[in-house]
Design a protein around this motif. Structure first.
Motif, PDB file in Angstrom:
ATOM      1  N   GLN A   2      16.100 -38.679  32.490  1.00 31.70           N
ATOM      2  CA  GLN A   2      14.864 -38.243  32.781  1.00 31.70           C
ATOM      3  C   GLN A   2      14.593 -38.050  34.489  1.00 31.70           C
ATOM      4  O   GLN A   2      15.257 -38.841  35.114  1.00 31.70           O
ATOM      5  CB  GLN A   2      14.068 -39.749  32.324  1.00 31.70           C
ATOM      6  CG  GLN A   2      12.409 -39.339  32.729  1.00 31.70           C
ATOM      7  CD  GLN A   2      11.705 -40.616  32.365  1.00 31.70           C
ATOM      8  OE1 GLN A   2      12.266 -41.416  31.582  1.00 31.70           O
ATOM      9  NE2 GLN A   2      10.266 -40.648  32.396  1.00 31.70           N
ATOM     10  N   GLU A  32      13.679 -44.059  29.968  1.00 26.63           N
ATOM     11  CA  GLU A  32      15.242 -43.907  29.802  1.00 26.63           C
ATOM     12  C   GLU A  32      16.006 -44.258  31.153  1.00 26.63           C
ATOM     13  O   GLU A  32      15.452 -43.923  32.107  1.00 26.63           O
ATOM     14  CB  GLU A  32      15.572 -42.402  29.190  1.00 26.63           C
ATOM     15  CG  GLU A  32      15.136 -42.036  27.792  1.00 26.63           C
ATOM     16  CD  GLU A  32      15.532 -40.925  27.379  1.00 26.63           C
ATOM     17  OE1 GLU A  32      16.291 -40.343  28.151  1.00 26.63           O
ATOM     18  OE2 GLU A  32      15.028 -40.411  26.347  1.00 26.63           O
ATOM     19  N   HIS A  35      17.211 -42.689  35.473  1.00 27.40           N
ATOM     20  CA  HIS A  35      15.940 -42.119  35.983  1.00 27.40           C
ATOM     21  C   HIS A  35      15.890 -41.814  37.434  1.00 27.40           C
ATOM     22  O   HIS A  35      15.973 -42.744  38.166  1.00 27.40           O
ATOM     23  CB  HIS A  35      14.813 -43.193  35.508  1.00 27.40           C
ATOM     24  CG  HIS A  35      13.425 -42.530  35.496  1.00 27.40           C
ATOM     25  ND1 HIS A  35      12.200 -42.997  35.262  1.00 27.40           N
ATOM     26  CD2 HIS A  35      12.980 -41.264  35.904  1.00 27.40           C
ATOM     27  CE1 HIS A  35      11.296 -42.203  35.182  1.00 27.40           C
ATOM     28  NE2 HIS A  35      11.688 -41.174  35.831  1.00 27.40           N
ATOM     29  N   GLU A 248      12.885 -33.913  31.039  1.00 26.35           N
ATOM     30  CA  GLU A 248      13.990 -33.987  30.460  1.00 26.35           C
ATOM     31  C   GLU A 248      14.977 -33.213  30.948  1.00 26.35           C
ATOM     32  O   GLU A 248      14.660 -31.965  30.739  1.00 26.35           O
ATOM     33  CB  GLU A 248      14.037 -34.425  29.182  1.00 26.35           C
ATOM     34  CG  GLU A 248      13.475 -35.633  28.695  1.00 26.35           C
ATOM     35  CD  GLU A 248      14.084 -37.035  29.001  1.00 26.35           C
ATOM     36  OE1 GLU A 248      15.633 -36.845  29.145  1.00 26.35           O
ATOM     37  OE2 GLU A 248      13.429 -37.967  29.280  1.00 26.35           O
TER      38      GLU A 248
END
Length: 276
Positions: A2, A32, A35, A248
């Protein structure tokens, strides 16, 4: 993994700018790991005379702004590209420095802006002379992280393809770009330059920008924070407004692109060398 880019409308009040960043990080909490969060250029101080940067400048070890941003990385458990802050240099000037902190608040690396914005623009400011306040950096930065190699650049650097090629040759897979592009230049140049640098380097480009009118309209920036794929596609974009742009990214995508179009192996020019 992410990635999240914060688009800001920073002003001259450091505490107010910091409060906005904290509020945004509160809203971003969770998700997630790892990051990677990228803040824009001049995220804590922007829009006044560049000499105001000197009042907040510290050295690498003692900078309060650096310590504050490192603490945010630790508090929120994020890898943080901390925009830019002024760090003391010689001759009464400062470096425009971007730090990369890990999720424990430790410094993984830093980059000092190489190319200073000494240009004339048809906007309200007219004449920009960063070199009156800032010293140019002296090196190319690519940082090893658990999720890949991160190259670092800042705003006006985007116009200089040699820097980006140098980062690719040092192994960069992701390139981060805190920025405050003017509205006039950004309208025409911002997106084509981002896509070109991503295509040339076959890297993900994460460009976090300032947006809107700053300090009663005395400065106006373009926004359009972007995540660009190594194929040059605009994976995510935030044209206007303040707040997060999240996406993402999959670094596995790089392998196939570089294998199928091996530009590094094909390039017949010598690698770029930084002038001293």
């Amino acid at each position: 993994m992410q990635v999240s880019l914060l688009q800001c409308q920073s002003g001259r009040d450091v505490e107010e700018n910091l409060s906005f960043i904290r509020e945004q990080l509160d809203a971003l909490a969770g998700g997630e790991r790892p990051h990677l969060v990228v803040l824009p250029e001049c995220c804590l101080l922007f829009g006044g005379h560049e000499r105001q940067q000197l009042a907040y400048a510290g050295d690498d070890a003692g900078s309060e702004l650096k310590q504050t941003l490192a603490a945010l990385a630790k508090q929120y458990g994020i890898y943080l590209v901390a925009g830019t802050i002024p760090i003391l240099a010689d001759e009464g000037r400062v470096f425009s420095r971007s730090y990369l902190f890990d999720d424990s608040g430790e410094t993984l690396g830093h980059y000092d802006k190489l190319h200073l914005f000494d240009v004339d623009v048809d906007d309200g400011t007219k004449s920009y002379r960063e070199s009156d306040t800032f010293c140019p950096g002296e090196g190319v930065t690519v940082v090893d992280t658990p999720f890949g190699k991160v190259g670092m650049a800042i705003c006006y650097d985007l116009r200089f393809a040699d820097l980006f090629r140098a980062m690719r040759l040092q192994g960069a897979e992701i390139i981060v770009l805190p920025a405050a592009f003017t509205r006039v230049t950004g309208r025409t140049h911002w997106l084509p330059l981002l896509q070109a640098r991503a295509i040339e380097t076959q890297c993900f480009l994460l460009a976090a920008a300032q947006w809107g009118e700053h300090n009663q309209g005395k400065r106006e920036t373009w926004g359009h924070s972007c995540v660009i794929s190594p194929w040059g596609e605009v994976q995510a974009i935030k044209p206007e407004g303040c707040g997060w742009l999240s996406a993402e990214i999959d670094l596995k995508a790089i392998e196939g692109i570089r294998r199928n179009i091996p530009v590094v192996a094909h390039n017949r020019f010598e690698p770029p060398k930084l002038k001293r």
